[in-house]
Design a protein around this motif. Structure first.
Motif, PDB file in Angstrom:
ATOM      1  N   MET A   1      42.739  41.281  44.511  1.00  0.00           N
ATOM      2  CA  MET A   1      43.464  42.367  45.015  1.00  0.00           C
ATOM      3  C   MET A   1      44.709  42.501  44.649  1.00  0.00           C
ATOM      4  N   ASN A   2      45.310  43.764  44.629  1.00  0.00           N
ATOM      5  CA  ASN A   2      46.508  44.088  43.864  1.00  0.00           C
ATOM      6  C   ASN A   2      47.408  43.356  44.632  1.00  0.00           C
ATOM      7  N   PRO A   3      48.112  42.249  44.228  1.00  0.00           N
ATOM      8  CA  PRO A   3      49.233  41.632  44.654  1.00  0.00           C
ATOM      9  C   PRO A   3      50.442  42.183  45.536  1.00  0.00           C
ATOM     10  N   GLN A   4      50.738  43.439  45.276  1.00  0.00           N
ATOM     11  CA  GLN A   4      51.621  44.202  46.102  1.00  0.00           C
ATOM     12  C   GLN A   4      50.898  44.504  47.205  1.00  0.00           C
ATOM     13  N   ALA A   5      49.631  45.066  47.440  1.00  0.00           N
ATOM     14  CA  ALA A   5      48.970  45.236  48.380  1.00  0.00           C
ATOM     15  C   ALA A   5      48.661  43.857  49.441  1.00  0.00           C
ATOM     16  N   LEU A   7      50.565  41.524  49.635  1.00  0.00           N
ATOM     17  CA  LEU A   7      52.184  41.015  50.101  1.00  0.00           C
ATOM     18  C   LEU A   7      52.407  41.958  51.334  1.00  0.00           C
ATOM     19  N   ILE A   8      51.969  43.437  51.143  1.00  0.00           N
ATOM     20  CA  ILE A   8      52.265  44.262  52.366  1.00  0.00           C
ATOM     21  C   ILE A   8      51.562  43.846  53.380  1.00  0.00           C
ATOM     22  N   CYS A   9      50.188  43.317  53.145  1.00  0.00           N
ATOM     23  CA  CYS A   9      49.200  42.949  54.314  1.00  0.00           C
ATOM     24  C   CYS A   9      49.640  41.876  55.086  1.00  0.00           C
ATOM     25  N   THR A  10      50.203  40.762  54.374  1.00  0.00           N
ATOM     26  CA  THR A  10      50.507  39.750  54.836  1.00  0.00           C
ATOM     27  C   THR A  10      51.583  39.733  55.783  1.00  0.00           C
ATOM     28  N   ILE A  11      52.678  40.617  55.204  1.00  0.00           N
ATOM     29  CA  ILE A  11      53.723  40.770  55.775  1.00  0.00           C
ATOM     30  C   ILE A  11      53.773  41.556  56.999  1.00  0.00           C
ATOM     31  N   LEU A  14      52.346  39.068  59.552  1.00  0.00           N
ATOM     32  CA  LEU A  14      53.557  38.364  60.152  1.00  0.00           C
ATOM     33  C   LEU A  14      54.202  39.234  61.409  1.00  0.00           C
ATOM     34  N   LEU A  15      54.537  40.524  60.650  1.00  0.00           N
ATOM     35  CA  LEU A  15      55.370  41.166  61.371  1.00  0.00           C
ATOM     36  C   LEU A  15      54.860  41.579  62.924  1.00  0.00           C
ATOM     37  N   GLY A  16      53.459  42.088  62.645  1.00  0.00           N
ATOM     38  CA  GLY A  16      52.720  42.271  64.078  1.00  0.00           C
ATOM     39  C   GLY A  16      52.798  41.271  64.818  1.00  0.00           C
ATOM     40  N   THR A  17      52.373  40.123  64.453  1.00  0.00           N
ATOM     41  CA  THR A  17      52.415  38.706  65.245  1.00  0.00           C
ATOM     42  C   THR A  17      53.838  38.504  66.139  1.00  0.00           C
ATOM     43  N   THR A  18      54.754  38.666  65.148  1.00  0.00           N
ATOM     44  CA  THR A  18      55.992  38.489  65.741  1.00  0.00           C
ATOM     45  C   THR A  18      56.617  39.408  66.686  1.00  0.00           C
ATOM     46  N   ALA A  39      46.555  45.769  59.236  1.00  0.00           N
ATOM     47  CA  ALA A  39      47.048  44.814  58.188  1.00  0.00           C
ATOM     48  C   ALA A  39      45.853  44.260  57.907  1.00  0.00           C
ATOM     49  N   ILE A  40      44.865  43.611  58.776  1.00  0.00           N
ATOM     50  CA  ILE A  40      43.725  42.770  58.394  1.00  0.00           C
ATOM     51  C   ILE A  40      42.828  43.452  57.706  1.00  0.00           C
ATOM     52  N   LEU A  41      42.509  44.625  58.053  1.00  0.00           N
ATOM     53  CA  LEU A  41      41.377  45.602  57.359  1.00  0.00           C
ATOM     54  C   LEU A  41      41.376  45.366  55.820  1.00  0.00           C
ATOM     55  N   PRO A  42      42.249  45.574  55.176  1.00  0.00           N
ATOM     56  CA  PRO A  42      41.924  45.501  53.752  1.00  0.00           C
ATOM     57  C   PRO A  42      41.681  44.247  53.208  1.00  0.00           C
ATOM     58  N   LEU A  43      42.207  43.049  54.037  1.00  0.00           N
ATOM     59  CA  LEU A  43      41.774  41.827  53.750  1.00  0.00           C
ATOM     60  C   LEU A  43      40.433  41.604  53.859  1.00  0.00           C
TER      61      LEU A  43
END
Lengths: 346, 301
Positions: A1-5, A7-11, A14-18, A39-43
């Motif tokens: 997976m694209n590293p930027q994508a 990173l955005i999904c991971t962040i 975290l944002l949604g959970t917080t 955020a989890i859908l692309p993963l």
């Protein structure tokens, strides 16, 4: 997976959970849940395999419906009581709708049908996120509203989750599906006690997250997805296979391992609350789950496969095992003796 | 869309004060009267029979019998569930290296398969299936005809196929095969030299992927000797509506629904395929995971 994508999904996760964990207003909590879902859908659909896309679609539909129900419940409560505070959920209809919505989010019976299919369609690391991190916001909402909720539907769903989670996991041969049913079963244990002792439910959740993460990461290290491959995985990392056995038995709730602590405390609390039949039922239903944990342990560690095995032995793993696996596995096994320290936090 | 057109037509009739025609046009689809509502029927398609709801037999006794059948199927499924995965012991599942899925020894075995040809789109190919000599094989035979139906829209024709009936559990629930223990399809066949296509359908949940099919070719020798053809599952490529997809993925074997054979080699004439049995094999010498490019082809430089 694209590293930027990634990173955005991971962040975003975290944002949604917080956002959900720190919110007092229903709209903000809902926003956090939606951010997590998207955020989890692309993963989930990372590999773009038709089955992964199917899993992502199923996940989205269920979670979107559940989020809509949460919003509807909060709006109904706001209509009746005039306020949007999460802890002030007083309208009985809203409580019932919220219970249903959280059950859908978590994958509790009878809204559990999506969970094994989605977990089967995604990679092990995403499955770990779905089983642990994605359950934290809904469990938090349940924790915050626990004093308002009606315990009858919760207890019913909890007993059914423990029963069906154990029954349906019995004949599975795919490891991700087994872990999905294990998750459903553990959700039953969490939700049966949440009304009476919310902190005990959270303790159960934290320990479940720790042990499940250990199991998922171990399976990911030895690259095994079904029982047949698990039988020959001992050759790759014999020590990790041995520890996997103990981790699985800890997940089953056998003393003297860590997983025994939440089950013991929950049964004790249920007995104190005059719910002895429920406690006995839950204890008996955990035997069903114990069966497939033992089967996994049997395949992974206890038996050596016959000379002519089904799969080519892979003699080594390509990447070294992460130190996190060692920490999680160790904690999954040896925390029971320090239970007085843990109990002081409840 | 059809409903909207019907309503518009009825509205225009109503404006013309032809109330009986309004009711007639609304009633026509319900009665199945094709003279009142025109519908194009493809050449080769069977004439419109009774509508599906007219075929329902609202018999109480029949309903009870059907319920009893389904409950007995459910009981058998529960008993098989208590034995182990797919009704067998777990040790069998873990240790088996070969498995015979279908063999053709009786009419009952033939009834588990469905044959079809381009007659359904108006073509002229013929296909039949029967038991071979001494009831030791199935004989799929017929004639391929590539003449396209003259309906103004079909350009190509000429295919015949045989497909296994999808497994159905109690209360018409879908059942899937779990072939994840195996890596090769094993076929004992005797052909006539014509190439066939082996198709595996995994029956996805959503309709977007309902045309997805995993296929590979089976080249038969023709001749008096039986062939044992082994096709690894890593060779199967993904196609959708007959078009090979650019993004290829290996087949996931934990949810397989049907297996089929198709002949469509654009050669007019008779064909014949004898099948002794179809099975699965775990070939430990086969280590290929997937035969086609799986890496990302459009990475930015």
């Amino acid at each position: 997976m694209n590293p930027q994508a990634k990173l955005i999904c991971t962040i975003s996760l975290l944002l949604g959970t917080t956002i959900t964990l720190s919110s007092n207003h229903w709209a903000l909590a809902w926003t956090g849940l939606e951010i997590n879902t998207l955020a989890i859908l692309p993963l989930i659909a990372k590999s773009h395999h038709p089955r992964s896309i199917e899993a992502a679609t199923k996940y989205f539909l269920v979670q979107a419906a559940a989020s809509a129900l949460i919003l509807f419940s909060s709006m109904a409560n706001a209509w009746h009581t005039g306020q949007w505070d999460i802890t002030q959920l007083t309208c009985p209809t809203s409580c019932l709708i919220l219970t249903t919505a959280i059950a859908m989010k978590l994958g509790m019976v009878p809204f559990h049908f999506w969970f094994p299919e989605v977990l089967q369609g995604c990679p092990l690391t995403t499955g770990l996120l779905l089983s642990t991190a994605m359950k934290l916001p809904p469990i938090t909402l349940l924790f915050m509203t626990s004093q308002s909720l009606n315990h009858t539907p919760l207890v019913t769903m909890a007993v059914l989750s423990a029963a069906l989670g154990g029954w349906m996991g019995l004949n599975q041969t795919q490891i991700r599906k087994i872990l999905a049913f294990s998750s459903i079963s553990h959700l039953g244990w969490m939700s049966i006690i949440i009304v009476y002792s919310p902190k005990l439910a959270m303790l159960n959740f934290y320990l479940y997250v720790m042990i499940t993460a250990a199991v998922f990461l171990t399976m990911n290290s030895i690259k095994t997805l079904n029982l047949s491959t698990l039988m020959t995985s001992w050759a790759k990392t014999p020590t990790l296979s041995a520890m996997l056995m103990l981790t699985l038995l800890s997940l089953a709730g056998l003393p003297p391992l860590t997983g025994f602590l939440p089950k013991w405390l929950i049964i004790q609390e249920l007995t104190k609350q005059d719910m002895v039949p429920a406690a006995v039922t839950m204890a008996l239903l955990s035997l069903l789950s114990l069966f497939f944990y033992l089967r996994l342990a049997y395949c992974a560690t206890v038996t050596l496969p016959p000379h002519t095995t089904n799969h080519m032995k892979q003699w080594h793993i390509n990447k070294p095992t992460s130190p996190l696996v060692a920490i999680l596995v160790t904690m999954s096994i040896i925390l029971l003796p320090i239970s007085p320290t843990i109990l002081t936090t409840i | 869309m059809a409903l909207a057109v019907m309503l518009l037509n009825s509205a225009s009739f109503h404006a013309g004060c032809c109330r009986h025609k309004v009711l007639l046009s609304l009633r026509a689809p319900l009665l199945g009267d094709s003279k009142l509502c025109s519908s194009y029927r493809r050449p080769g398609a069977e004439p419109a029979k009774k509508l599906s709801w007219q075929n329902a037999d609202f018999s109480f006794k029949k309903g009870i019998d059907h319920l009893k059948t389904q409950l007995s199927l459910l009981k058998k499924e529960t008993q098989d569930y208590l034995k182990g995965p797919s009704g067998h012991q777990i040790s069998q599942h873990l240790l088996e290296q070969t498995k015979v899925l279908w063999q053709f020894r009786s009419q009952e075995d033939l009834n588990k398969w469905v044959i079809s040809s381009d007659v359904e789109i108006g073509g002229k190919s013929k296909v039949y299936i029967k038991l071979g000599r001494n009831n030791q094989a199935a004989l799929l035979y017929g004639t391929l005809n590539t003449e396209a139906p003259r309906d103004g829209e079909t350009k190509y024709s000429g295919y015949c196929s045989m497909r296994s009936r999808p497994a159905v559990g109690s209360f018409n629930r879908k059942k899937y095969y779990d072939w994840s223990n195996f890596n090769t399809l094993y076929l004992r066949v005797r052909g006539d030299g014509r190439p066939w296509m082996v198709n595996i359908y995994t029956d996805p949940y959503f309709s977007h992927q309902k045309d997805d099919l995993y296929s590979y070719f089976m080249f038969t020798r023709g001749g008096p000797y039986w062939e044992e053809i082994k096709i690894p599952f890593s060779k199967f490529f993904l196609s959708s509506r007959g078009r090979v997809q650019d993004n290829q993925h290996p087949i996931w074997l934990d949810k397989v629904r049907t297996l089929g054979f198709t002949i469509g080699d654009k050669i007019d004439g008779p064909f014949q395929l004898e099948i002794d049995f179809l099975g699965l094999l775990n070939d430990r010498a086969h280590r290929e995971e997937f035969a086609y490019e799986a890496y990302d082809k459009n990475t930015p430089v």
